[in-house]
Design an enzyme around this catalytic site. Sequence first.
Site, mmCIF file in Angstrom:
data_model
loop_
_atom_site.group_PDB
_atom_site.id
_atom_site.type_symbol
_atom_site.label_atom_id
_atom_site.label_comp_id
_atom_site.label_asym_id
_atom_site.label_seq_id
_atom_site.Cartn_x
_atom_site.Cartn_y
_atom_site.Cartn_z
ATOM 1 N N HIS A 174 -3.091 8.127 5.465
ATOM 2 C CA HIS A 174 -3.100 6.831 4.824
ATOM 3 C C HIS A 174 -4.655 6.244 5.209
ATOM 4 O O HIS A 174 -5.259 5.770 4.538
ATOM 5 C CB HIS A 174 -2.052 5.902 5.394
ATOM 6 N N CYS A 187 0.832 -1.071 0.116
ATOM 7 C CA CYS A 187 -0.091 -0.033 -0.133
ATOM 8 C C CYS A 187 0.875 1.173 0.079
ATOM 9 O O CYS A 187 0.365 2.219 0.090
ATOM 10 C CB CYS A 187 -1.032 -0.140 1.306
ATOM 11 N N HIS A 197 -9.919 1.748 -0.920
ATOM 12 C CA HIS A 197 -8.175 1.560 -0.652
ATOM 13 C C HIS A 197 -7.822 0.889 -2.232
ATOM 14 O O HIS A 197 -8.246 -0.498 -2.209
ATOM 15 C CB HIS A 197 -7.907 0.767 0.423
#
Lengths: 80, 425
Positions: free
Chosen positions: B312, B170, B349
């Site tokens: 994030h 990620c 995401h």
Amino acid sequence: METLFAEIKEIIRKYAFDKKLVDDAKESSRIIADLKINSARVVDIVLDIEEKYDIEIDDKSINKIITIQDAMNVISQKQG
Amino acid sequence: MKKRVVVTGIGIVSPNGIGQETFTQALKQGISGLRHFPELEALEFGCQVGGIPDISQSTFKSWLELYNLITASQMIQYAVIAGLEAWTDAGFKIPETPDSPPDYDTGAIIGTGIGTIDIYGERIIPITNQKIIKKLRSTIVEHSMLSGGSATLSSILGLGNRLSANSSACNTGTESIIEAFERIQSGKALRMMAGASEPYSPWHWSPFDAMRVTTRSFNQEPSKASRPMSATASGFVPSSGAGMLILEELETARQRNAPIYAEILGGFINSGGQRNGGSMTAPSSEGVIRCIHGALENANAEPQEIDLISGHLSSTMADPLEISNWSLALNRKGKDFPYINATKSLVGHTIGAAGVIETIAALMEMKNSFIHPSLNCEDLHPDIARILSPERIPHQAINNININCFAKASFGFGDVNSCIIFKKL
């Protein structure tokens, strides 16, 4: 033969960036050198021909296909 | 002497908007790109919501046909659409023929988290198992290799500098920006395309479903599923898309009167080493704080300069820890805490692409003087409420606000971290 020529041009056209080169092609046109087809795409052109004419083209015959006429000859032989 | 680096082009393929304008409108209006997918329900996923950009409606779709990319991985398709938008946005033309001269000053680093699993699942594995290998055809490698994004864009644009794909879960998108930034800073390139892309595939999302890290509580209410910083956050929402930046050496950009979105002051990449509380899947606070400090030091910036944090913030139990880490790293809390929002609340995401899509959201906010709402955190997590004043998280868009400087960070599996400081020029 005129039909076969047109059909092969139609197959090659799919892989050409400059479609006009293919539209103006002759039997003697070289697929990679004259029509600017990426050499990797010959594999796809052969596969399309195999599927369309229900034939199998072996590796030796693939190497002989330089011009449109060569492709026409291979098809005629295999169908013959 | 280090070169200065600016952002001169932006391209975006997001579940809530394709193209800069649509995406910016969606951000301003707080439009969620998340939906329920019957395919996931049929496959008995725990999480049946997600985000998938609808490129079939895109005006950029003709590019995929023109460049023979209809059978390419979505990872490559999204990268090319976003990349060409960024390229033209930066004021460059797309060559009409493949005969244009190579541009040795421009490269591309286009990462991905999981990669081209759509093509493996749909074609490579079944066709190989059926023993009809030649039917994979000649384009199979270029349509499935992980560097396919940068390689394809080079084929279209003639990019002659470094072409590669990075991958750090990620963290990927933010990392690609920093890698490209450093390449220009050190004088090895004048211009870099930097970004990341992530395809949709049920085979991409099922491993996360198996881990139970995606939410299972909002299958009937997709727009409420992604709730970063909420007390009821119960896992992230998987998503797909791409974001691309054109980074350019400042003087070169000025000479050609390029549009300049922001300067990258500095960035930092590290890992917590999966020690001191860090693990494969959880961040070490020490590692995160060192990363943020590293970015500030590299940027020669003070914590007090930061107006906005693009977090994030993935809608998991790690959100409160992230806020705590920011607060400790910047030594700011309460009303003094910078504004903070979670773009994942709108788009989910996108794994590898998340860092760059969120960077683009913040660049759009900086350019258009607004801060987009962070959805679904009206029930703010109590541990977060103890650290920052709730007004620092917008539930509605804040308009007419000057953002001079923002920080973007991403964190990923492997305990990897990255942070970038952007400033208006």
